[in-house]
Design an enzyme around this catalytic site. Sequence first.
Site, mmCIF file in Angstrom:
data_model
loop_
_atom_site.group_PDB
_atom_site.id
_atom_site.type_symbol
_atom_site.label_atom_id
_atom_site.label_comp_id
_atom_site.label_asym_id
_atom_site.label_seq_id
_atom_site.Cartn_x
_atom_site.Cartn_y
_atom_site.Cartn_z
ATOM 1 N N GLU A 23 -5.227 -48.014 -29.086
ATOM 2 C CA GLU A 23 -4.286 -47.236 -28.269
ATOM 3 C C GLU A 23 -3.193 -46.615 -29.133
ATOM 4 O OE1 GLU A 23 -5.144 -46.439 -25.453
ATOM 5 O OE2 GLU A 23 -6.665 -47.971 -25.070
ATOM 6 N N HIS B 247 -4.340 -43.282 -30.306
ATOM 7 C CA HIS B 247 -4.076 -42.240 -29.311
ATOM 8 C C HIS B 247 -2.608 -41.818 -29.336
ATOM 9 C CE1 HIS B 247 -7.986 -42.353 -27.504
ATOM 10 N NE2 HIS B 247 -7.867 -43.585 -27.039
ATOM 11 N N HIS C 52 -1.818 -39.696 -32.268
ATOM 12 C CA HIS C 52 -2.426 -38.379 -32.055
ATOM 13 C C HIS C 52 -1.503 -37.531 -31.175
ATOM 14 C CE1 HIS C 52 -6.519 -36.164 -31.231
ATOM 15 N NE2 HIS C 52 -5.595 -35.381 -31.724
#
Length: 624
Positions: free
Chosen positions: A409, A412, A415
Amino acid sequence: MRKKTQIIAAVMLFSTTVAVSQMKVREELPEKYKWNLADLYATDAVWKEEKERMQQQMQEIVSYKGKLTQSATFLLEALELNSKLVKDMARLFSYAAMKSDQDTRVTKYAGMKQELQQLFSEYGALTSFIEPELLTLQEEQLSTFLTKEKELATYKFYLMDLLRKRAHRGSEEVEKVMAYSALMSENAANIFNTFFNAEFPYPEIELNGDRVKLNSANFALYRASEDREVRRKVFASYFGKLNEFQRTFGTQLYGNINAALFTTKARNYGSTLERALDSDNIPTTVFHNLVKNVNGNLETFHRYLNLRKRMMGVDTLHYYDLYAPLVEEVDLAYTVEEAVENILQSLQPLGADYVEVSKKAFQERWIDMYPNEGKRSGAYSNGSAYDVHPYILMNYNGQYNDMSTLTHELGHTMHSYLTNKKQHFANANYSIFVAEVASTLNEELLNDYMLQQIKDDNVRLAILGNYLEGAKGTLFRQTQFAEFESMIHDKVANGEALTGEDFDNMYLDLTKRYYGHDKNICIVDDYVKSEWSYIPHFYYNFYVYQYATSFTASTALSEKVLKGTNEDRKKYLDFLAAGSTKYPVDLLVDAGVDMNTSEPFDLTIAKINAVMAEMETILTRIGK
């Protein structure tokens, strides 16, 4: 330009991981373990004021009706206003959704979430004129506009992509109807989420003399028990309770497929798969080749299952054995602070800046760490609050898999963070197709780091085994899910009405084939037929295949990050910051991976087999 943003860990001071059974009431959790949503809005009252302001401000967009193609100035003004409005609404939605997710039983926040869904629908109706007007633009006129207004370059990719999809857009009236249809299209998913997380009567069973409620978090915990009888009992009880509501789950999923089929036909696509993939200009061959390649390599998957059977020392492997520890009496439990330290060390190959931002996630309460009663199950990263920072929802249980999920996670989150910092909001909504690359690459780096630290054969076997668990869960299991999705969508498209019993039968047959049931490789007990009913991703429509394609892409990219040059690392970080400035397949080519070839898949299968070979060598050496 985004119609709706998709909602896709402080260095802790406790010295031990707090047991799930001690963390059932949210109010008992220390603040440092809970995300700080005040970074979004100080209070619910402030959120309400902002929402009311948005309801008034969004009316301004109508003033541009009929003007979008008159001048480059009008076009830029309209796109900028739309971008700001959607950005602010996404922030509103993030707050309501995360407030609801932290305790789904609180109807106030479920209502706030629904208010925002309605607001998005209303705004969609107000802006229904935009794309039909833009579709009257010719390429020559657009080129002239881009020359006159340099700031329109921000929207060039969106505009060119829209013209590419010209055949799948309708008149203003059609677009208005499509916008209003959003009020109904998410009903099945919303009902599933509320029922399963807030009202589902999870079974209670006796384990080691204690009564345990098998909610989602406890199911995930106890299915990994070293006690085989506990695992058997947990699986039978959990899936058995799911089966009692087979008709309800079946109706929900069937309704979701019909909603997807409605949009597909209204948008003039040949299939729900084609529509789902066309948003990112991904050929359907990418999906079909994945399913074909995985089915052609089930022997590799069966090799893993036979290895698991050997390591567990069982005569017959059952489905309920698949989450058990591969190595007995190996301590693979990690406190939160141990997990944080390992994760930050593993991320060193990505550079000091990447690590420093990751620390902020752990230090500034971006993460909701532990499970509590009513909390949404699973884990996710939400990076849609563009002007603030991403958030992570976890249900941390202290296992290696939880540490792996946390870094997943965090991938993510990084990102989103890098994209939001580098790109205009209009280009910050990266595709799910590339999103899973960042998360699974983080997992690869964690596994690599842990293997560098550990020389003990048994612990090393456990870490190598964790990689195989990731391959099982991400490549093979998600492809199985994708194939199941393809089957059920095709049947509904052909006019078949599906019930919960139909879903049961198809899912059980497919699972038995994947796991080699008829070859006695892994026995898939009949109650496994109910597993489909608690998978939320089936309501996202052809979402899960991207986990598998991303796993293969991240395998190739991790080799470049770990063994390549600084330029290879820079390409990867540039990829993370690229947002939606290109189609996802093209972004991956820039990063160094071509998904139009079989190379990423072939490299992944080769790595899986190499890991198994090393494990088999260790097992032989230690006499197992």
